[in-house]
Design a protein around this motif. Sequence first.
Motif, PDB file in Angstrom:
ATOM      1  N   LEU A 252       4.353   5.408  -9.857  1.00 28.24           N
ATOM      2  CA  LEU A 252       2.906   5.538  -9.787  1.00 28.24           C
ATOM      3  C   LEU A 252       1.985   5.921  -8.671  1.00 28.24           C
ATOM      4  CD1 LEU A 252       2.406   1.427 -10.735  1.00 28.24           C
ATOM      5  CD2 LEU A 252       2.269   3.591 -12.348  1.00 28.24           C
ATOM      6  N   LEU A 253       2.674   6.317  -7.570  1.00 21.73           N
ATOM      7  CA  LEU A 253       2.101   6.566  -6.516  1.00 21.73           C
ATOM      8  C   LEU A 253       2.077   8.214  -6.706  1.00 21.73           C
ATOM      9  CD1 LEU A 253       3.218   4.609  -3.426  1.00 21.73           C
ATOM     10  CD2 LEU A 253       0.851   4.919  -4.117  1.00 21.73           C
ATOM     11  N   SER A 254       3.078   8.631  -7.361  1.00 19.42           N
ATOM     12  CA  SER A 254       3.333  10.158  -7.683  1.00 19.42           C
ATOM     13  C   SER A 254       2.094  10.626  -8.517  1.00 19.42           C
ATOM     14  CB  SER A 254       4.428  10.617  -8.728  1.00 19.42           C
ATOM     15  OG  SER A 254       4.608   9.965  -9.904  1.00 19.42           O
ATOM     16  N   PHE A 255       1.532   9.447  -9.207  1.00 18.57           N
ATOM     17  CA  PHE A 255       0.327  10.071 -10.265  1.00 18.57           C
ATOM     18  C   PHE A 255      -0.978   9.780  -9.446  1.00 18.57           C
ATOM     19  CE2 PHE A 255       2.925   8.600 -13.746  1.00 18.57           C
ATOM     20  CZ  PHE A 255       2.796   9.512 -14.612  1.00 18.57           C
ATOM     21  N   THR A 256      -1.013   8.869  -8.512  1.00 23.65           N
ATOM     22  CA  THR A 256      -2.248   8.610  -7.925  1.00 23.65           C
ATOM     23  C   THR A 256      -2.235   8.890  -6.481  1.00 23.65           C
ATOM     24  OG1 THR A 256      -1.539   6.516  -6.861  1.00 23.65           O
ATOM     25  CG2 THR A 256      -2.449   6.132  -9.058  1.00 23.65           C
ATOM     26  N   GLY A 257      -0.964   9.432  -5.858  1.00 22.38           N
ATOM     27  CA  GLY A 257      -1.240   9.972  -4.550  1.00 22.38           C
ATOM     28  C   GLY A 257      -1.613   8.699  -3.654  1.00 22.38           C
ATOM     29  N   VAL A 258      -2.574   9.375  -2.598  1.00 16.41           N
ATOM     30  CA  VAL A 258      -3.106   8.684  -1.345  1.00 16.41           C
ATOM     31  C   VAL A 258      -4.316   9.236  -1.022  1.00 16.41           C
ATOM     32  CG1 VAL A 258      -0.798   7.525  -0.643  1.00 16.41           C
ATOM     33  CG2 VAL A 258      -1.771   9.470   0.517  1.00 16.41           C
ATOM     34  N   ASN A 259      -5.246   8.400  -0.421  1.00 14.31           N
ATOM     35  CA  ASN A 259      -6.493   8.953   0.086  1.00 14.31           C
ATOM     36  C   ASN A 259      -6.148  10.079   1.141  1.00 14.31           C
ATOM     37  OD1 ASN A 259      -8.775   8.813   2.203  1.00 14.31           O
ATOM     38  ND2 ASN A 259      -9.751   8.020   0.393  1.00 14.31           N
ATOM     39  N   ALA A 260      -6.769  11.063   0.947  1.00 13.27           N
ATOM     40  CA  ALA A 260      -6.498  12.198   1.854  1.00 13.27           C
ATOM     41  C   ALA A 260      -6.742  11.897   3.485  1.00 13.27           C
ATOM     42  CB  ALA A 260      -7.065  13.580   1.245  1.00 13.27           C
ATOM     43  N   LYS A 261      -7.767  11.363   3.369  1.00 18.42           N
ATOM     44  CA  LYS A 261      -8.414  10.828   4.859  1.00 18.42           C
ATOM     45  C   LYS A 261      -7.443   9.768   5.400  1.00 18.42           C
ATOM     46  CE  LYS A 261     -13.381  11.538   4.149  1.00 18.42           C
ATOM     47  NZ  LYS A 261     -14.573  10.822   4.370  1.00 18.42           N
ATOM     48  N   ALA A 262      -6.612   8.936   4.547  1.00 24.00           N
ATOM     49  CA  ALA A 262      -5.860   8.111   5.070  1.00 24.00           C
ATOM     50  C   ALA A 262      -4.640   8.800   5.298  1.00 24.00           C
ATOM     51  CB  ALA A 262      -5.356   7.015   4.072  1.00 24.00           C
ATOM     52  N   ALA A 263      -4.008   9.838   4.623  1.00 22.09           N
ATOM     53  CA  ALA A 263      -2.852  10.678   5.022  1.00 22.09           C
ATOM     54  C   ALA A 263      -3.100  11.421   6.306  1.00 22.09           C
ATOM     55  CB  ALA A 263      -2.694  11.733   3.847  1.00 22.09           C
TER      56      ALA A 263
END
Length: 808
Positions: free
Chosen positions: A400-411
Motif C-alpha cells: 500500500l505504501l508503494s502506491f501512496t508513498g509518503v508526504n514529501a515534506k515529511a520525508a
Amino acid sequence: MSPSHSHADPMPVVADCHDFDHRSGNRLERAIFNNRHVVAIVCALLTLAMGFFVAARLEVHANFEKMLPQSHPYIQTYLAHKKDLRGLGNAVRVVVENPRGTIFEPAYLEALKGINDEIYLTPGADRSWVRSIWQPTVRWTEVTEEGYRGGPVMPADFDGSAGALEVLRTNVARAGLVGSLVANDLRSSMIFVPLLDRDPQTGQALDDVAFASRLEAIRAKYQKAGDDATVRLHVIGFATLVGDLVAGLQQVMLFFAFSVVVAIGILYLYTRCLRSTLLVVLCSGVAVLWQLALVTALGFKIDPFSVLVPFLVFAIGVSHGAQKMNGIMQDIGRGTHRVVAARYTFRRLFLAGFIALLADAVGFAVLMVIDIPVIRDLALTASIGVAVLVVTNLLLLPVLLSFTGVNAKAAARSLRVEAVDGIGRGMGSLWQVLNRFTERRWALGALAVALGLAVAGFMVSRNLQVGDLEPGAPELRADSRYNRDNAYITAHYALSSDLFAVIVKTPPEQCLQYKTLQQADRLAWTLEQHPGVQATLSLVNGVRQLTAGSYDGSPKFYTLLRNQAVLTGAARQASVNNPDLYNADCSVMPVLAFLKDHKAQTLDDMVRTAEDFAQANNDADVRFALAAGSAGIEAATNIVVRESNRTMLLAVYAAVVALCLVAFRSWRATVVAVLPLALTSILCEALMVALGMGLKVATLPVVALGVGIGVDYALYLVSVQLVHQRAGLPLREAYRRSVEFTGRVVGLVGLTLACGVGVWAWSPIKFQGDMGILLSFMFILNMVGALVLIPALSHFLLPSVPSRRPEA
C-alpha cells in the motif's frame, strides 16, 4: 545513515521506477511487488467478506467448565461425580432483601415467590436442586412423642395471614435455615440455583452470559430504584460474574478507541505524514478484523478473558508497521522512488519482522501448556492474530505504501531530523548517550545496575503468591456491584459461598456405615481447626441432630451411635431435608467446609490439611478425594497455575532463544538479545508482589506475552547491528547506525504500546487493569533494556563479528 548506504551499497538510490531491476530480490518479494495490484485487490475483497462475516457471527460467550483445569485430579474427581454433587459446581445465589423489615411480611414474600418462580423456570437452572423457602423440597423435621413429624417450610396453604406468617417463622427455626437460606438478621433470604451444563432449549453448552442477562432482567423487574424498593436483590456466582465482566466490556471498547487515537497521535507526531500513519493503523485494524473472522469461522467465541487479544494484535501490528513506514520514509527522503523504497524496506526488515512475529506467536502459543481451556483459547486466538499480521503488516502495508508513498515534506523532514541527530542535537543527544554504553566504563555501570535490579527483584518475587489475595471477585473492582453483593451476603449469612468440599467415596450402600461417618466426622473436625473455616457440614450433622431428637433431645445422644439401624434411619431422614448429603446409591458423601475467604493462603492450607488426612486414612473401604465446591475448584486451578508458570517461562524462553539463533546465527548475539528480557520478567513478578497481585488465570499470560512481544525490540536492533558489524564496522558505529535506522522506532513503539495498554488501568474490570499495568511496565522496560543493555552486553560479547562465516 541507512544500513543500505555503505561503500558497497546493494540498495542504491533509484529515483525512476523504470531504472529498477524488477527481477531483483527473492522470490517472495518478486511475487508480492510484481503483482501488487492483485495483492491489494485480493486483500480488499477478503477484508470486506470478513467484515460481513464478523458482523453476522461474532458473539461474546463464557462457560464455567472452560475455567477448569480439566486434567487435574481434583477436577477429574469433581467431574466424575458432578451429577451427585449438583450444588458444588456452577451455581448462582440470589439473596432477596427486605430493606424495610423482615422476611415475614406478606409483600416481601409475594415478591420472593415471583422471583423464585421466574428463576426456577429460567432455562439453564437445575430445577431439581433449586432451594429457597418457597421450594417444597426445603423441609423441616422434628421429633414428637408420636415419632418424626415434618413438612415443607412454606405451608401448602400459606395465605399471608398473621397465623400463616407465624407458622412460617416456626418452620424456618425448625429447619435450621437461619444462616444458610435465611439471613442471620431475618431481613433477607436466599435462592440457591445450581446450573445445568447445557441449555435445555438449544442443547448447546450453557451460555453463562445469557443466563446472567436473564437474571438482570428479573432484578430490574422486581427491584425498584430509590427508597421505595419492596425488595433488593444481591446476586453472586460465576454466571453473574461473567455477566458483569461482559457489561464492563462496553467501556473497554472505549479504551480500544482511545488506543487507536493514541497510536495515530504518536505516529503522526513522529512522521508528520497523515497518509502513512493512517495506513499503519488501517493495516493493524484489518489484522484484528481478519483475526476475529477466522476465530469465529473456527467455532471459537470471544470471552471476557480473551477480549484483550484484539488490543494486543492491534498494538503489535502498529509496532511492526511503524518499522516498515520508517524505512520507506527514509529511502523516499533520499530520493528513492516509492515502489523501490517499499521493496528495499521489505528486503531489509522482512526476515527480522517475520521472526519477531514468530516470537510473538510463540509467546502466545506456549500458553497451550496450561491445561485451562480459557487460556488455551486465548493462546490459539492470539496466535491466529499474529499469523494474520504477517500478511497485513509485513506484506500488505509495504504494498500500500508503494502506491501512496509518503508526504514529501515529511520525508524531507525525516532526513533533517536524522542530520540534526547525527551531530548530537535534538534527540541525537539521547542517541549519543545510548552509544556511550558500547564503552567499557558505561557498559560495566549498566550491567552492574541491571544485576542489582535482578537480585533485588528476585528476592521480592519470591513472595509472589498463586491465587487471589483479596476477598470477593478479584476480576472486578472492590466497589463493583458484584463485590458489594458478595460483601452483603458474607456479612449477613453464617455460611459463605466459598465452599471447599472433600468427597468421601465408599462401595455402594456403604456411606452410612459407622466407620464411614466417624471418619467423615474426624475430617470435618480437622478442617474446622483452621481459623479460615466458618463451619463444616456433612451427613454427620443431620445424623447427630436426629439421633438426639429420637432420645427426647438429650444432649448426650448428640453423637454417632454404633447401632447401625439408628444410624441408617437418622441418615435417611436427614437426606429428606437435604438431599445432596449423599448420592442415590450411597457411595459418595461430601464433607463441606465453608471458608471465610478464598485467598491463596487459605486454599493452600485447606489442600494441605485435607491431603494429609486422606493419606493417613484412605483404605479399601473409605477413600477421601479432593475436591469440589467453588473453593476446591479454585484450589485446583491455583495448583495448575503454580506448576505451569515455570514450565511456561522455560518454554517461551527456549523458543525465543531458538528463534534468535536462527535470526542472528550467533549464540553471543542471542545472549545479548535475551538477557534484557529475563531482567524484565524478574522485575515484573516483583511488581506484582509490590502491587498486591497474585499469579492466577488472568495474570499468568502476561509474563509470556511480555517476553514474546518484548523480543521484537532486540530482533530489530541486533539484526541491523550485526549487518553493519559483519560489513566491517566497529561496534560503536554499527550500534549507532542500528539506532538511527530502527532504534528511534523501538522507542516510538515502546511508548505507543505502553500508552495503548496503559489506559486499561482505568477499566472497570480489575484484571484488565492489572494486565494493562503489567504490560505497560514490560513494554517500557523491554524498550529501555534493549536500548541500554544491548550495547552494554555487546561490548563484552560482540566487540567484533566475523564477516565471512557465522560466529560459532
